[in-house]
Design a protein around this motif. Structure first.
Motif, PDB file in Angstrom:
ATOM      1  N   TYR A 127     -52.205-103.569 -46.847  1.00 13.81           N
ATOM      2  CA  TYR A 127     -53.093-102.948 -45.867  1.00 13.81           C
ATOM      3  C   TYR A 127     -52.796-103.536 -44.495  1.00 13.81           C
ATOM      4  O   TYR A 127     -52.694-104.750 -44.336  1.00 13.81           O
ATOM      5  CB  TYR A 127     -54.564-103.180 -46.237  1.00 13.81           C
ATOM      6  CG  TYR A 127     -55.514-102.552 -45.257  1.00 13.81           C
ATOM      7  CD1 TYR A 127     -55.631-101.173 -45.177  1.00 13.81           C
ATOM      8  CD2 TYR A 127     -56.288-103.327 -44.406  1.00 13.81           C
ATOM      9  CE1 TYR A 127     -56.490-100.576 -44.273  1.00 13.81           C
ATOM     10  CE2 TYR A 127     -57.150-102.748 -43.510  1.00 13.81           C
ATOM     11  CZ  TYR A 127     -57.252-101.373 -43.440  1.00 13.81           C
ATOM     12  OH  TYR A 127     -58.096-100.787 -42.548  1.00 13.81           O
ATOM     13  N   TRP A 128     -52.655-102.683 -43.499  1.00 19.54           N
ATOM     14  CA  TRP A 128     -52.388-103.102 -42.127  1.00 19.54           C
ATOM     15  C   TRP A 128     -53.634-102.828 -41.297  1.00 19.54           C
ATOM     16  O   TRP A 128     -53.838-101.715 -40.812  1.00 19.54           O
ATOM     17  CB  TRP A 128     -51.189-102.338 -41.572  1.00 19.54           C
ATOM     18  CG  TRP A 128     -49.913-102.714 -42.240  1.00 19.54           C
ATOM     19  CD1 TRP A 128     -49.436-102.235 -43.418  1.00 19.54           C
ATOM     20  CD2 TRP A 128     -48.980-103.685 -41.797  1.00 19.54           C
ATOM     21  NE1 TRP A 128     -48.252-102.836 -43.726  1.00 19.54           N
ATOM     22  CE2 TRP A 128     -47.940-103.730 -42.746  1.00 19.54           C
ATOM     23  CE3 TRP A 128     -48.919-104.514 -40.690  1.00 19.54           C
ATOM     24  CZ2 TRP A 128     -46.851-104.581 -42.616  1.00 19.54           C
ATOM     25  CZ3 TRP A 128     -47.827-105.360 -40.562  1.00 19.54           C
ATOM     26  CH2 TRP A 128     -46.810-105.381 -41.520  1.00 19.54           C
ATOM     27  N   PRO A 129     -54.506-103.830 -41.107  1.00 21.57           N
ATOM     28  CA  PRO A 129     -55.782-103.601 -40.418  1.00 21.57           C
ATOM     29  C   PRO A 129     -55.637-103.177 -38.969  1.00 21.57           C
ATOM     30  O   PRO A 129     -56.503-102.480 -38.445  1.00 21.57           O
ATOM     31  CB  PRO A 129     -56.505-104.939 -40.545  1.00 21.57           C
ATOM     32  CG  PRO A 129     -55.472-105.938 -40.889  1.00 21.57           C
ATOM     33  CD  PRO A 129     -54.358-105.207 -41.548  1.00 21.57           C
ATOM     34  N   THR A 130     -54.552-103.558 -38.312  1.00 19.22           N
ATOM     35  CA  THR A 130     -54.395-103.166 -36.906  1.00 19.22           C
ATOM     36  C   THR A 130     -54.130-101.665 -36.775  1.00 19.22           C
ATOM     37  O   THR A 130     -54.426-101.078 -35.738  1.00 19.22           O
ATOM     38  CB  THR A 130     -53.243-103.937 -36.238  1.00 19.22           C
ATOM     39  OG1 THR A 130     -52.050-103.739 -36.996  1.00 19.22           O
ATOM     40  CG2 THR A 130     -53.566-105.414 -36.149  1.00 19.22           C
ATOM     41  N   MET A 131     -53.581-101.056 -37.816  1.00 11.61           N
ATOM     42  CA  MET A 131     -53.321 -99.608 -37.808  1.00 11.61           C
ATOM     43  C   MET A 131     -54.356 -98.841 -38.628  1.00 11.61           C
ATOM     44  O   MET A 131     -54.353 -97.618 -38.621  1.00 11.61           O
ATOM     45  CB  MET A 131     -51.933 -99.307 -38.384  1.00 11.61           C
ATOM     46  CG  MET A 131     -50.786 -99.881 -37.615  1.00 11.61           C
ATOM     47  SD  MET A 131     -49.177 -99.270 -38.158  1.00 11.61           S
ATOM     48  CE  MET A 131     -49.110 -99.762 -39.854  1.00 11.61           C
ATOM     49  N   TYR A 132     -55.189 -99.568 -39.370  1.00 15.88           N
ATOM     50  CA  TYR A 132     -56.139 -98.950 -40.297  1.00 15.88           C
ATOM     51  C   TYR A 132     -55.424 -98.085 -41.330  1.00 15.88           C
ATOM     52  O   TYR A 132     -55.908 -97.031 -41.735  1.00 15.88           O
ATOM     53  CB  TYR A 132     -57.198 -98.105 -39.560  1.00 15.88           C
ATOM     54  CG  TYR A 132     -57.963 -98.887 -38.535  1.00 15.88           C
ATOM     55  CD1 TYR A 132     -58.963 -99.783 -38.924  1.00 15.88           C
ATOM     56  CD2 TYR A 132     -57.680 -98.765 -37.193  1.00 15.88           C
ATOM     57  CE1 TYR A 132     -59.666-100.515 -37.984  1.00 15.88           C
ATOM     58  CE2 TYR A 132     -58.373 -99.491 -36.240  1.00 15.88           C
ATOM     59  CZ  TYR A 132     -59.369-100.373 -36.641  1.00 15.88           C
ATOM     60  OH  TYR A 132     -60.054-101.096 -35.710  1.00 15.88           O
ATOM     61  N   LYS A 133     -54.241 -98.522 -41.732  1.00 12.14           N
ATOM     62  CA  LYS A 133     -53.435 -97.764 -42.695  1.00 12.14           C
ATOM     63  C   LYS A 133     -52.920 -98.675 -43.800  1.00 12.14           C
ATOM     64  O   LYS A 133     -52.834 -99.889 -43.636  1.00 12.14           O
ATOM     65  CB  LYS A 133     -52.230 -97.114 -42.012  1.00 12.14           C
ATOM     66  CG  LYS A 133     -52.569 -95.998 -41.073  1.00 12.14           C
ATOM     67  CD  LYS A 133     -51.307 -95.350 -40.562  1.00 12.14           C
ATOM     68  CE  LYS A 133     -51.629 -94.168 -39.662  1.00 12.14           C
ATOM     69  NZ  LYS A 133     -50.391 -93.485 -39.259  1.00 12.14           N
ATOM     70  N   TRP A 134     -52.569 -98.042 -44.923  1.00 12.29           N
ATOM     71  CA  TRP A 134     -51.924 -98.723 -46.034  1.00 12.29           C
ATOM     72  C   TRP A 134     -50.434 -98.440 -46.004  1.00 12.29           C
ATOM     73  O   TRP A 134     -50.014 -97.295 -45.783  1.00 12.29           O
ATOM     74  CB  TRP A 134     -52.463 -98.214 -47.366  1.00 12.29           C
ATOM     75  CG  TRP A 134     -53.766 -98.804 -47.750  1.00 12.29           C
ATOM     76  CD1 TRP A 134     -55.010 -98.333 -47.446  1.00 12.29           C
ATOM     77  CD2 TRP A 134     -53.967 -99.994 -48.521  1.00 12.29           C
ATOM     78  NE1 TRP A 134     -55.972 -99.158 -47.973  1.00 12.29           N
ATOM     79  CE2 TRP A 134     -55.359-100.178 -48.647  1.00 12.29           C
ATOM     80  CE3 TRP A 134     -53.106-100.909 -49.127  1.00 12.29           C
ATOM     81  CZ2 TRP A 134     -55.909-101.243 -49.349  1.00 12.29           C
ATOM     82  CZ3 TRP A 134     -53.654-101.961 -49.824  1.00 12.29           C
ATOM     83  CH2 TRP A 134     -55.040-102.131 -49.928  1.00 12.29           C
TER      84      TRP A 134
ATOM     85  N   TYR B 230     -46.779 -95.024 -44.324  1.00 10.44           N
ATOM     86  CA  TYR B 230     -48.114 -95.521 -43.993  1.00 10.44           C
ATOM     87  C   TYR B 230     -49.101 -94.366 -44.109  1.00 10.44           C
ATOM     88  O   TYR B 230     -48.847 -93.280 -43.580  1.00 10.44           O
ATOM     89  CB  TYR B 230     -48.137 -96.101 -42.580  1.00 10.44           C
ATOM     90  CG  TYR B 230     -47.256 -97.317 -42.445  1.00 10.44           C
ATOM     91  CD1 TYR B 230     -47.743 -98.583 -42.738  1.00 10.44           C
ATOM     92  CD2 TYR B 230     -45.930 -97.195 -42.049  1.00 10.44           C
ATOM     93  CE1 TYR B 230     -46.938 -99.694 -42.640  1.00 10.44           C
ATOM     94  CE2 TYR B 230     -45.121 -98.311 -41.953  1.00 10.44           C
ATOM     95  CZ  TYR B 230     -45.622 -99.557 -42.248  1.00 10.44           C
ATOM     96  OH  TYR B 230     -44.824-100.654 -42.161  1.00 10.44           O
TER      97      TYR B 230
ATOM     98  N   TYR C 144     -53.531 -93.264 -44.372  1.00  5.12           N
ATOM     99  CA  TYR C 144     -54.926 -93.665 -44.255  1.00  5.12           C
ATOM    100  C   TYR C 144     -55.571 -93.700 -45.627  1.00  5.12           C
ATOM    101  O   TYR C 144     -55.110 -93.034 -46.563  1.00  5.12           O
ATOM    102  CB  TYR C 144     -55.696 -92.686 -43.355  1.00  5.12           C
ATOM    103  CG  TYR C 144     -55.315 -92.777 -41.894  1.00  5.12           C
ATOM    104  CD1 TYR C 144     -55.758 -93.843 -41.115  1.00  5.12           C
ATOM    105  CD2 TYR C 144     -54.522 -91.812 -41.319  1.00  5.12           C
ATOM    106  CE1 TYR C 144     -55.405 -93.930 -39.778  1.00  5.12           C
ATOM    107  CE2 TYR C 144     -54.167 -91.876 -39.981  1.00  5.12           C
ATOM    108  CZ  TYR C 144     -54.605 -92.942 -39.212  1.00  5.12           C
ATOM    109  OH  TYR C 144     -54.257 -93.034 -37.901  1.00  5.12           O
ATOM    110  N   GLU C 145     -56.637 -94.462 -45.746  1.00  3.84           N
ATOM    111  CA  GLU C 145     -57.308 -94.650 -47.038  1.00  3.84           C
ATOM    112  C   GLU C 145     -57.855 -93.346 -47.614  1.00  3.84           C
ATOM    113  O   GLU C 145     -57.939 -93.194 -48.832  1.00  3.84           O
ATOM    114  CB  GLU C 145     -58.424 -95.672 -46.884  1.00  3.84           C
ATOM    115  CG  GLU C 145     -58.828 -96.313 -48.180  1.00  3.84           C
ATOM    116  CD  GLU C 145     -59.657 -97.561 -47.947  1.00  3.84           C
ATOM    117  OE1 GLU C 145     -60.890 -97.443 -48.000  1.00  3.84           O
ATOM    118  OE2 GLU C 145     -59.065 -98.626 -47.711  1.00  3.84           O
ATOM    119  N   ASP C 146     -58.201 -92.388 -46.779  1.00  7.18           N
ATOM    120  CA  ASP C 146     -58.741 -91.133 -47.299  1.00  7.18           C
ATOM    121  C   ASP C 146     -57.653 -90.134 -47.684  1.00  7.18           C
ATOM    122  O   ASP C 146     -57.949 -89.015 -48.086  1.00  7.18           O
ATOM    123  CB  ASP C 146     -59.709 -90.499 -46.298  1.00  7.18           C
ATOM    124  CG  ASP C 146     -59.051 -90.101 -44.997  1.00  7.18           C
ATOM    125  OD1 ASP C 146     -57.883 -90.492 -44.747  1.00  7.18           O
ATOM    126  OD2 ASP C 146     -59.704 -89.405 -44.203  1.00  7.18           O
TER     127      ASP C 146
END
Length: 85
Positions: free
Chosen positions: A57-64, A76, A78-80
């Motif tokens: 998980y890359w919190p700065t991008m809010y992406k996995w 990369y 998004y969680e949804d």
């Protein structure tokens, strides 16, 4: 930790279900990264692929960061955009 507590912890560890159906000896040969790998399914296929493994998980991008199963490509998302298996 007392001896009784140690045995209780050992008993709990032995009772854990092996999520990959490997023998305990095989499981011990895996790296921590392999043990932590989580699979998921993309909601929308990426170039025909839907099965992925969550890498980081890359919190700065809010992406996995995920690996596309079958191709090895990392993308990369998004969680949804995926559902855990």
């Amino acid at each position: 930790m007392t001896t009784e507590e140690s045995f209780a912890v050992l008993k709990a560890v032995k009772a854990e279900k092996n999520p990959y159906d490997f023998t305990p000896e095989e499981w011990r040969t895996f790296s921590d990264e392999q043990k932590d790998a989580r699979s998921a399914t993309l909601n929308e296929p990426y170039q025909g692929y839907t099965n992925i493994i969550l890498v980081e998980y890359w919190p700065t991008m809010y992406k996995w960061e995920v690996e596309i199963c079958g191709s090895g490509k990392h993308i990369y998302v998004y969680e949804d955009e995926f559902t855990l298996d």
